[in-house]
Motif scaffolding. Structure first.
Motif: not given
Length: 139
Positions: A28-31, A35-39, A63-65
């Protein structure tokens, strides 16, 4: 448990009480495409690697990928260079998929890593470059 999806995911990865729930939440996070979640994801990845949590590395690497695309290759290569005693099948699959999705950007990001001061990072970058489509570059 908190209502923040990332905090929930991190708690699940800390405890590994519900692997299926962790997988669903990671998907769900990946979907989300956020992009603000990356840090926060990158900081958590570093923490989990430091704790020797290979399952979290695999999960967060995916998820990061998914969120960050090819630009995350240096981070993922560095994460894969840490020996946590696992086979890294999931992380390797993510790296290969990114390399093949954008060969030009992948080459630009990976070639400098082949000269990294950390010989394991350099070796992992060389390994990843082998998955570029087409004939291998001349040495």
């Amino acid at each position: 448990m908190t209502t923040d999806p990332l905090d929930q995911l991190f708690e699940l990865l800390d405890s590994l009480d519900s692997v299926d729930e962790a997988i669903d939440l990671a998907d769900a996070v990946a979907a989300s495409g956020d992009l603000a979640l990356l840090p926060r994801l990158e900081a958590a990845l570093d923490r989990f690697i430091g704790e020797g949590n290979f399952y979290a590395r695999e999960m967060l690497g995916g998820v990061i990928a998914s969120l960050g695309g090819t630009g995350t290759l240096p981070l993922l290569i560095r994460a894969s260079a840490v020996d946590l005693g696992d086979d890294q099948d999931g992380l390797a699959t993510e790296i290969v998929a990114l390399v093949q999705s954008d060969p030009d950007e992948s080459r630009a990001l990976l070639e400098p890593l082949t000269k990294d001061a950390d010989p394991v990072v350099a070796e992992r970058a060389v390994w990843a470059l082998r998955f570029l489509p087409g004939p291998p570059p001349h040495a």
